[in-house]
Write a protein that holds these residues in place. Structure first.
Motif, PDB file in Angstrom:
ATOM      1  N   ASN A   1      -7.372  58.826  22.705  1.00  0.00           N
ATOM      2  CA  ASN A   1      -7.518  57.596  22.340  1.00  0.00           C
ATOM      3  C   ASN A   1      -7.401  57.375  20.737  1.00  0.00           C
ATOM      4  O   ASN A   1      -8.245  56.515  20.098  1.00  0.00           O
TER       5      ASN A   1
ATOM      6  N   HIS B   1      -5.460  56.283  18.644  1.00  0.00           N
ATOM      7  CA  HIS B   1      -4.845  55.054  17.898  1.00  0.00           C
ATOM      8  C   HIS B   1      -5.159  53.861  18.951  1.00  0.00           C
ATOM      9  O   HIS B   1      -4.192  52.952  18.786  1.00  0.00           O
ATOM     10  N   ALA B   2      -6.115  53.989  19.544  1.00  0.00           N
ATOM     11  CA  ALA B   2      -6.733  52.827  20.079  1.00  0.00           C
ATOM     12  C   ALA B   2      -6.960  51.709  19.309  1.00  0.00           C
ATOM     13  O   ALA B   2      -7.609  51.740  18.260  1.00  0.00           O
ATOM     14  N   SER B   3      -6.649  50.321  19.784  1.00  0.00           N
ATOM     15  CA  SER B   3      -6.802  49.195  19.089  1.00  0.00           C
ATOM     16  C   SER B   3      -8.432  48.773  19.346  1.00  0.00           C
ATOM     17  O   SER B   3      -8.962  48.948  20.505  1.00  0.00           O
ATOM     18  N   GLY B   4      -8.879  48.177  18.210  1.00  0.00           N
ATOM     19  CA  GLY B   4     -10.233  47.213  18.778  1.00  0.00           C
ATOM     20  C   GLY B   4     -11.417  48.187  18.368  1.00  0.00           C
ATOM     21  O   GLY B   4     -12.591  47.897  18.511  1.00  0.00           O
ATOM     22  N   LEU B   5     -10.879  49.542  17.635  1.00  0.00           N
ATOM     23  CA  LEU B   5     -12.267  50.402  17.534  1.00  0.00           C
ATOM     24  C   LEU B   5     -13.011  49.999  16.033  1.00  0.00           C
ATOM     25  O   LEU B   5     -12.541  49.353  15.083  1.00  0.00           O
TER      26      LEU B   5
ATOM     27  N   TYR C   1     -12.575  57.396  21.039  1.00  0.00           N
ATOM     28  CA  TYR C   1     -13.809  56.710  21.433  1.00  0.00           C
ATOM     29  C   TYR C   1     -14.967  57.321  21.486  1.00  0.00           C
ATOM     30  O   TYR C   1     -15.924  57.258  22.001  1.00  0.00           O
TER      31      TYR C   1
ATOM     32  N   GLU D   1     -13.623  44.908  24.898  1.00  0.00           N
ATOM     33  CA  GLU D   1     -12.717  45.545  25.565  1.00  0.00           C
ATOM     34  C   GLU D   1     -12.602  47.144  25.406  1.00  0.00           C
ATOM     35  O   GLU D   1     -12.027  47.994  26.069  1.00  0.00           O
ATOM     36  N   VAL D   2     -13.474  47.527  24.423  1.00  0.00           N
ATOM     37  CA  VAL D   2     -13.495  49.026  24.178  1.00  0.00           C
ATOM     38  C   VAL D   2     -15.218  49.446  24.322  1.00  0.00           C
ATOM     39  O   VAL D   2     -15.206  50.611  23.843  1.00  0.00           O
TER      40      VAL D   2
ATOM     41  N   SER E   1      -9.303  56.263  30.283  1.00  0.00           N
ATOM     42  CA  SER E   1      -8.998  55.598  29.220  1.00  0.00           C
ATOM     43  C   SER E   1      -7.803  54.503  29.527  1.00  0.00           C
ATOM     44  O   SER E   1      -7.502  53.626  28.883  1.00  0.00           O
TER      45      SER E   1
END
Length: 267
Positions: free
Chosen positions: A201, A203-207, A214, A47-48, A102
């Motif tokens: 981004n 605090h984007a999840s899955g990083l 990113y 997803e990222v 994003s």
């Protein structure tokens, strides 16, 4: 990070630097798909993956473009008046593009990137140059062109050369000068794009670990370490090799890359 992964990133920087100097394309057309491949090998969340590839590509182009445009500048091939006129539109358009990107899915961005690759490759293989029939527009026109180039570049993680070079050729800018100026334009695109992919981004999840927004720092370091060395070589070759023939060869490579990405989406 394993030695195998590290060795995958080094060729990315090698190729990106050469292309930045040789064709004025910033290297993002190659960096993004190669990063996608590397991230898949690292089992980074799907997803990222595309967002991370775009952000990291633009961050790497910050360094590649400096090395590239300085080499072109020493040969008198950068028109700084064009750079000055187009920068405001570039900065705003690129940053706004990262806001849009994003909020888009990885699948959509991959499809958009593949379409872009096919379009660029087709233009290169046909070697269709826009008819040089006019002069550069005034400030409002340059601002609008900068917006368009910036938004598109942020959505595909490139330095904008695939758009800015044809635009300048259309406006009667000589080919080598268009390539050198495009390399300089890639710098503000990369700055605004990387900044946008980071601050929007954080605090984007899955990083994965060692990411800032990113932008994946390990990949950035290994890519930059070689790209800044090979960009001057590419710039030197641009003034001595038949660039049109090289572009056709590169176009075939882009077709292969885009087709592989499409196959991955289907399967």
């Amino acid at each position: 990070m394993s030695v195998e992964i590290v060795l995958m990133y080094l060729p990315v920087g090698l190729i990106a630097g050469l292309l930045a100097g040789l064709l004025g394309v910033g290297g993002g057309l190659v960096i993004v798909p190669m990063l996608v491949f590397c991230f898949i090998k690292q089992d980074i969340g799907s997803e990222v993956i595309m967002h991370l590839a775009l952000g990291t590509s633009l961050a790497s182009i910050i360094f590649t473009s400096i090395s590239s445009f300085m080499s072109h500048h020493r040969r008198g091939a950068v028109d700084w008046s064009i750079v000055k006129e187009i920068i405001p539109g570039i900065l705003i358009g690129t940053f706004m593009g990262t806001l849009v990107a994003s909020r888009l899915s990885t699948g959509f961005l991959k499809v958009f990137f593949c379409i872009f690759l096919y379009s660029v490759a087709t233009q290169m293989i046909l070697s269709k140059k826009p008819k040089a029939s006019r002069e550069l527009p005034h400030k409002p026109g340059m601002f609008g062109v900068g917006n368009i180039i910036g938004v598109a570049s942020s959505l595909v993680g490139i330095g904008g050369g695939s758009l800015s070079v044809p635009f300048m050729l259309w406006c009667n800018v000589p080919a080598h000068r268009a390539i050198g100026t495009s390399a300089a334009i890639g710098f503000p695109i990369a700055i605004a794009g990387a900044f946008g992919y980071v601050v929007n981004n954080l605090h984007a999840s899955g990083l994965p670990p060692y990411s800032i927004g990113y932008v994946y720092l390990p990949a950035l370091v290994f890519i930059v370490s070689l790209s800044v060395l090979t960009a001057p070589l590419g710039a030197k070759l641009a003034h001595s090799l038949p660039v049109d023939k090289l572009k056709r060869i590169f176009a075939l490579f882009l077709y292969a890359v885009a087709t592989k990405m499409v196959w991955g989406l289907i399967s």
